[in-house]
Design a protein around this motif. Sequence first.
Motif, PDB file in Angstrom:
ATOM      1  N   TYR A  47      20.807   9.943   0.433  1.00 10.39           N
ATOM      2  CA  TYR A  47      21.981   9.145   0.069  1.00 10.39           C
ATOM      3  C   TYR A  47      22.122   9.112  -1.441  1.00 10.39           C
ATOM      4  O   TYR A  47      21.136   9.071  -2.181  1.00 10.39           O
ATOM      5  CB  TYR A  47      21.861   7.714   0.592  1.00 10.39           C
ATOM      6  CG  TYR A  47      23.023   6.827   0.154  1.00 10.39           C
ATOM      7  CD1 TYR A  47      24.266   6.924   0.784  1.00 10.39           C
ATOM      8  CD2 TYR A  47      22.871   5.918  -0.894  1.00 10.39           C
ATOM      9  CE1 TYR A  47      25.332   6.129   0.374  1.00 10.39           C
ATOM     10  CE2 TYR A  47      23.935   5.126  -1.306  1.00 10.39           C
ATOM     11  CZ  TYR A  47      25.159   5.233  -0.666  1.00 10.39           C
ATOM     12  OH  TYR A  47      26.227   4.458  -1.079  1.00 10.39           O
ATOM     13  N   SER A  48      23.373   9.132  -1.896  1.00 13.75           N
ATOM     14  CA  SER A  48      23.663   9.023  -3.317  1.00 13.75           C
ATOM     15  C   SER A  48      24.928   8.218  -3.509  1.00 13.75           C
ATOM     16  O   SER A  48      25.844   8.265  -2.679  1.00 13.75           O
ATOM     17  CB  SER A  48      23.850  10.418  -3.930  1.00 13.75           C
ATOM     18  OG  SER A  48      24.268  10.311  -5.282  1.00 13.75           O
ATOM     19  N   THR A  49      24.993   7.493  -4.613  1.00 14.40           N
ATOM     20  CA  THR A  49      26.223   6.782  -4.968  1.00 14.40           C
ATOM     21  C   THR A  49      27.167   7.679  -5.767  1.00 14.40           C
ATOM     22  O   THR A  49      28.200   7.220  -6.253  1.00 14.40           O
ATOM     23  CB  THR A  49      25.899   5.523  -5.793  1.00 14.40           C
ATOM     24  OG1 THR A  49      25.073   5.891  -6.909  1.00 14.40           O
ATOM     25  CG2 THR A  49      25.167   4.500  -4.953  1.00 14.40           C
ATOM     26  N   SER A 103      28.668   8.340  -0.014  1.00 16.66           N
ATOM     27  CA  SER A 103      29.108   6.990  -0.375  1.00 16.66           C
ATOM     28  C   SER A 103      30.630   6.910  -0.326  1.00 16.66           C
ATOM     29  O   SER A 103      31.327   7.912  -0.443  1.00 16.66           O
ATOM     30  CB  SER A 103      28.617   6.628  -1.784  1.00 16.66           C
ATOM     31  OG  SER A 103      29.204   7.483  -2.748  1.00 16.66           O
ATOM     32  N   GLN A 125      28.755   1.784   0.641  1.00 17.06           N
ATOM     33  CA  GLN A 125      28.063   1.559  -0.622  1.00 17.06           C
ATOM     34  C   GLN A 125      26.607   1.197  -0.328  1.00 17.06           C
ATOM     35  O   GLN A 125      26.243   0.846   0.788  1.00 17.06           O
ATOM     36  CB  GLN A 125      28.749   0.457  -1.415  1.00 17.06           C
ATOM     37  CG  GLN A 125      30.193   0.776  -1.788  1.00 17.06           C
ATOM     38  CD  GLN A 125      30.318   2.044  -2.615  1.00 17.06           C
ATOM     39  OE1 GLN A 125      29.547   2.272  -3.548  1.00 17.06           O
ATOM     40  NE2 GLN A 125      31.284   2.884  -2.266  1.00 17.06           N
ATOM     41  N   LEU A 126      25.791   1.267  -1.360  1.00 14.55           N
ATOM     42  CA  LEU A 126      24.373   1.014  -1.163  1.00 14.55           C
ATOM     43  C   LEU A 126      24.129  -0.391  -0.622  1.00 14.55           C
ATOM     44  O   LEU A 126      23.277  -0.592   0.250  1.00 14.55           O
ATOM     45  CB  LEU A 126      23.614   1.231  -2.467  1.00 14.55           C
ATOM     46  CG  LEU A 126      22.084   1.137  -2.414  1.00 14.55           C
ATOM     47  CD1 LEU A 126      21.515   2.075  -1.355  1.00 14.55           C
ATOM     48  CD2 LEU A 126      21.481   1.446  -3.781  1.00 14.55           C
ATOM     49  N   GLN A 136      20.661  10.562  -7.743  1.00 12.39           N
ATOM     50  CA  GLN A 136      21.784  10.350  -8.647  1.00 12.39           C
ATOM     51  C   GLN A 136      21.405  10.901 -10.014  1.00 12.39           C
ATOM     52  O   GLN A 136      20.355  11.500 -10.190  1.00 12.39           O
ATOM     53  CB  GLN A 136      22.114   8.848  -8.741  1.00 12.39           C
ATOM     54  CG  GLN A 136      23.491   8.432  -8.221  1.00 12.39           C
ATOM     55  CD  GLN A 136      24.630   8.784  -9.169  1.00 12.39           C
ATOM     56  OE1 GLN A 136      24.487   9.637 -10.040  1.00 12.39           O
ATOM     57  NE2 GLN A 136      25.761   8.140  -8.990  1.00 12.39           N
ATOM     58  N   THR A 155      19.760   6.622 -11.233  1.00 12.90           N
ATOM     59  CA  THR A 155      18.891   6.694 -10.057  1.00 12.90           C
ATOM     60  C   THR A 155      17.854   5.579  -9.987  1.00 12.90           C
ATOM     61  O   THR A 155      17.841   4.777  -9.043  1.00 12.90           O
ATOM     62  CB  THR A 155      18.156   8.051 -10.022  1.00 12.90           C
ATOM     63  OG1 THR A 155      19.102   9.099 -10.153  1.00 12.90           O
ATOM     64  CG2 THR A 155      17.401   8.213  -8.704  1.00 12.90           C
ATOM     65  N   GLN A 174      19.153   1.896  -9.944  1.00 13.25           N
ATOM     66  CA  GLN A 174      19.708   1.455  -8.664  1.00 13.25           C
ATOM     67  C   GLN A 174      18.621   1.281  -7.619  1.00 13.25           C
ATOM     68  O   GLN A 174      18.692   0.366  -6.792  1.00 13.25           O
ATOM     69  CB  GLN A 174      20.778   2.445  -8.183  1.00 13.25           C
ATOM     70  CG  GLN A 174      22.048   2.394  -9.024  1.00 13.25           C
ATOM     71  CD  GLN A 174      23.179   3.211  -8.429  1.00 13.25           C
ATOM     72  OE1 GLN A 174      22.964   4.151  -7.666  1.00 13.25           O
ATOM     73  NE2 GLN A 174      24.397   2.864  -8.791  1.00 13.25           N
ATOM     74  N   GLY A 178      29.013  10.090  -4.677  1.00  5.83           N
ATOM     75  CA  GLY A 178      30.247  10.397  -3.953  1.00  5.83           C
ATOM     76  C   GLY A 178      30.438  11.856  -3.593  1.00  5.83           C
ATOM     77  O   GLY A 178      31.538  12.276  -3.225  1.00  5.83           O
TER      78      GLY A 178
END
Length: 443
Positions: A64-66, A96, A101-102, A117, A122, A125, A68
């Motif tokens: 998972y990454s924010t 995301s 969202q996280l 990220q 990274t 977060q 996008g």
Amino acid sequence: MTLAEIRKASGGGKSRRLAIVCLLPLLLAACGGKAGESGGSGGTEKAAAGTESVSKGPVKLVFYSTAGWTPEAFNERFGDAMRKKFPQYEIEYIQSGKDMQLADLMVAGQQIDVFWQAVDVTIQQMQEYKLEYDMSPLIQKHGLDLSTLEKSSIDAIRALSDGKMYALPLVINTAALYYNKDLFDKMGVPYPKDNMTWDQIIELAKRMNRTDGGLQYFGLGTSVNHNFSLNPQSVPYVDRKTEKATILTDQKWKTIYEIMVEAYKTTGGTAKGPTQFVTDKNVAMTEGLANLFLNQDMTGLNWDMVTYPTYREAPGRAPQPYPTLFGITATSKFKDEAFQVLRHMLSEQEQLSLSERAIIPVLQKDSVMKAFGTKSKYPDKNYQSILNRKFSPMPDKTKYDSKAQSIYNKYVSPVAKGELDMNSAFRKIDEEMNAMIAAEKGK
């Protein structure tokens, strides 16, 4: 309980954050280990003994990454290679977006094995949601030689991890300078060359900032976020020891800001940049990330690139690296398996494949570096301009950097338009930084 039901129950905002905080101990307990311990499928004892873990049942690794990224982009860069090497593992990527969202995923108890990220995001977060995990025992257990990887990236991770290793870099980005050949030909102006200074590039941009045939053309587009963050003078936003803004204490900011203001003046005081360079085709040059051509379709543009400009105060110095970090989470049940996947992506085989596609490798091996861009979909570009100088070191990173970035950036345009003098802008930045840091400490 579904994600929608949890959001409805928590109501968002502070309530959602409280729900996350309440759930985290349960998640950590369920997944076997606290942040920073070598728990998970390997365990401290197994790591010390150097034995391999044996998973019971199927292994599913969730990334998972924010950032996008689309699933297609993730698969092309990372996912397909992971699945080819480890067909026995199910590799899932969560993009995301709205309701993803996280914070949403943490409240819902969603499994996340690897969070990734950019370097300035990274670890911060991960720490915000208590997902950080020291991968040092796994690095030793699986024999990963960190000395073969780009040094400043490893140093930055250690600094952000308080001496530990909460993540690994898989690829690197940096800053680059692009130019539109057709516009220079149209105006009869010589192309930019490698090893030019910012002063020379600004003067060239002024010649390209003109109206021709009723159309406005602009000189130099900017990417202020990356200009400030990746500056070759390696100036931090915040002094790590004092936790104070550096805007009034480090004279290098004056030079950096002056260059950005002059660049803005060649685009009418507006934030023209990589997007306008590619889509509008009316910007002669632009600074941007070195992977611009990987993320945007530039087939309809007659472009090339040259070395990122240098400052007169720091001749010959390249910009900083901008690594993408992958961190195994404290809540992952499959830490050993996740590390095996990351370890493979740092192998010569995979780093060579990335390099050939003009994706900056982390593995510092001559054969890998020399292959850079040789199989890119855009042939005959000056790709070595990205790698022909050693990266400048990254300054100390802090947890305040992502918020600091927007504060430092927002006054460039007002100064360029004459709405504010630089000294006043710097004082405002310092005041806002002090308020932001105090607020962050109070959380």
